[in-house]
Design a protein around this motif. Sequence first.
Motif, PDB file in Angstrom:
ATOM      1  N   LEU A  59      60.739  10.145  52.827  1.00  8.28           N
ATOM      2  CA  LEU A  59      61.975  10.916  52.774  1.00  8.28           C
ATOM      3  C   LEU A  59      63.215  10.024  52.815  1.00  8.28           C
ATOM      4  CD1 LEU A  59      60.975  13.926  55.035  1.00  8.28           C
ATOM      5  CD2 LEU A  59      61.326  13.931  52.552  1.00  8.28           C
ATOM      6  N   GLU A  60      63.184   8.989  53.650  1.00 10.20           N
ATOM      7  CA  GLU A  60      64.334   8.088  53.708  1.00 10.20           C
ATOM      8  C   GLU A  60      64.507   7.321  52.404  1.00 10.20           C
ATOM      9  OE1 GLU A  60      64.821   7.335  58.498  1.00 10.20           O
ATOM     10  OE2 GLU A  60      63.786   5.799  57.314  1.00 10.20           O
ATOM     11  N   SER A  61      63.409   7.007  51.736  1.00 12.06           N
ATOM     12  CA  SER A  61      63.520   6.301  50.455  1.00 12.06           C
ATOM     13  C   SER A  61      64.189   7.163  49.395  1.00 12.06           C
ATOM     14  CB  SER A  61      62.141   5.836  49.970  1.00 12.06           C
ATOM     15  OG  SER A  61      61.353   6.930  49.541  1.00 12.06           O
TER      16      SER A  61
ATOM     17  N   LEU B  55      53.892  10.639  60.799  1.00 13.51           N
ATOM     18  CA  LEU B  55      55.330  10.550  61.073  1.00 13.51           C
ATOM     19  C   LEU B  55      55.950   9.367  60.339  1.00 13.51           C
ATOM     20  CD1 LEU B  55      55.637  11.335  64.894  1.00 13.51           C
ATOM     21  CD2 LEU B  55      56.230  12.815  62.963  1.00 13.51           C
ATOM     22  N   HIS B  56      55.304   8.221  60.442  1.00 12.78           N
ATOM     23  CA  HIS B  56      55.831   7.004  59.825  1.00 12.78           C
ATOM     24  C   HIS B  56      55.900   7.135  58.301  1.00 12.78           C
ATOM     25  CE1 HIS B  56      56.705   2.783  59.204  1.00 12.78           C
ATOM     26  NE2 HIS B  56      55.718   2.739  58.329  1.00 12.78           N
ATOM     27  N   SER B  57      54.807   7.569  57.687  1.00 12.53           N
ATOM     28  CA  SER B  57      54.779   7.638  56.221  1.00 12.53           C
ATOM     29  C   SER B  57      55.723   8.708  55.688  1.00 12.53           C
ATOM     30  CB  SER B  57      53.356   7.863  55.708  1.00 12.53           C
ATOM     31  OG  SER B  57      52.837   9.084  56.172  1.00 12.53           O
ATOM     32  N   THR B  58      55.809   9.844  56.363  1.00 13.20           N
ATOM     33  CA  THR B  58      56.716  10.904  55.908  1.00 13.20           C
ATOM     34  C   THR B  58      58.164  10.455  56.048  1.00 13.20           C
ATOM     35  OG1 THR B  58      55.085  12.566  56.554  1.00 13.20           O
ATOM     36  CG2 THR B  58      57.325  13.338  56.150  1.00 13.20           C
TER      37      THR B  58
ATOM     38  N   LEU C 255      59.607  16.713  47.868  1.00 19.61           N
ATOM     39  CA  LEU C 255      60.958  16.723  47.310  1.00 19.61           C
ATOM     40  C   LEU C 255      61.277  18.049  46.631  1.00 19.61           C
ATOM     41  CD1 LEU C 255      61.206  13.088  45.929  1.00 19.61           C
ATOM     42  CD2 LEU C 255      62.179  14.018  48.048  1.00 19.61           C
ATOM     43  N   GLU C 256      60.293  18.659  45.996  1.00 22.02           N
ATOM     44  CA  GLU C 256      60.515  19.977  45.393  1.00 22.02           C
ATOM     45  C   GLU C 256      60.861  21.001  46.466  1.00 22.02           C
ATOM     46  OE1 GLU C 256      57.406  21.347  42.804  1.00 22.02           O
ATOM     47  OE2 GLU C 256      57.411  19.485  41.665  1.00 22.02           O
ATOM     48  N   LEU C 257      60.177  20.927  47.595  1.00 21.18           N
ATOM     49  CA  LEU C 257      60.472  21.825  48.710  1.00 21.18           C
ATOM     50  C   LEU C 257      61.919  21.675  49.159  1.00 21.18           C
ATOM     51  CD1 LEU C 257      57.469  21.536  51.157  1.00 21.18           C
ATOM     52  CD2 LEU C 257      58.489  23.641  50.327  1.00 21.18           C
ATOM     53  N   LEU C 258      62.321  20.440  49.379  1.00 26.77           N
ATOM     54  CA  LEU C 258      63.677  20.188  49.866  1.00 26.77           C
ATOM     55  C   LEU C 258      64.720  20.559  48.835  1.00 26.77           C
ATOM     56  CD1 LEU C 258      62.973  16.837  51.684  1.00 26.77           C
ATOM     57  CD2 LEU C 258      63.263  19.100  52.715  1.00 26.77           C
ATOM     58  N   ALA C 259      64.462  20.292  47.570  1.00 28.68           N
ATOM     59  CA  ALA C 259      65.405  20.644  46.507  1.00 28.68           C
ATOM     60  C   ALA C 259      65.563  22.149  46.417  1.00 28.68           C
ATOM     61  CB  ALA C 259      64.946  20.067  45.175  1.00 28.68           C
TER      62      ALA C 259
END
Length: 130
Positions: free
Chosen positions: A26-28, A19-22, A114-118
């Motif tokens: 994503l926030e970065s 949870l922390h690393s994801t 990021l590819e997934l989200l894009a």
Amino acid sequence: MPSAPTNLVYVVDDDQAVLHSTRFLLESEGHRVETFAGGPELLAAFPGPSPACVLLDHVMTGMGGLEVLGRLRAFDASVPVVLITGHPDPGIRKRASAASAPLVEKPFTLEALLELLAADETGNGLSIRA
């Protein structure tokens, strides 16, 4: 009427380190992130703000990812869900495919995420590159 695009991502995992690393990754990259330690916590957030995507761990204590996915569909059939797993096997791949949820193996890279989200933001659906 379709909802406005959002950069809100829900991450569900019973592993606090994941949870922390994801969240950090994503926030970065400018995404808003809400984390949940399990399925019941996620389901309590619906109905509510519609996320761009839900990253949902497959193997969790209590309610597993596929059960959560089934219940989530009752609240919001259109929210994109990606199952994540550290224990891939042909059975889970088949069940994820039947549920129309892409499956991503842990550890996943920032680029793959990021590819997934894009892909989702363009309206072309979620896509995963191996």
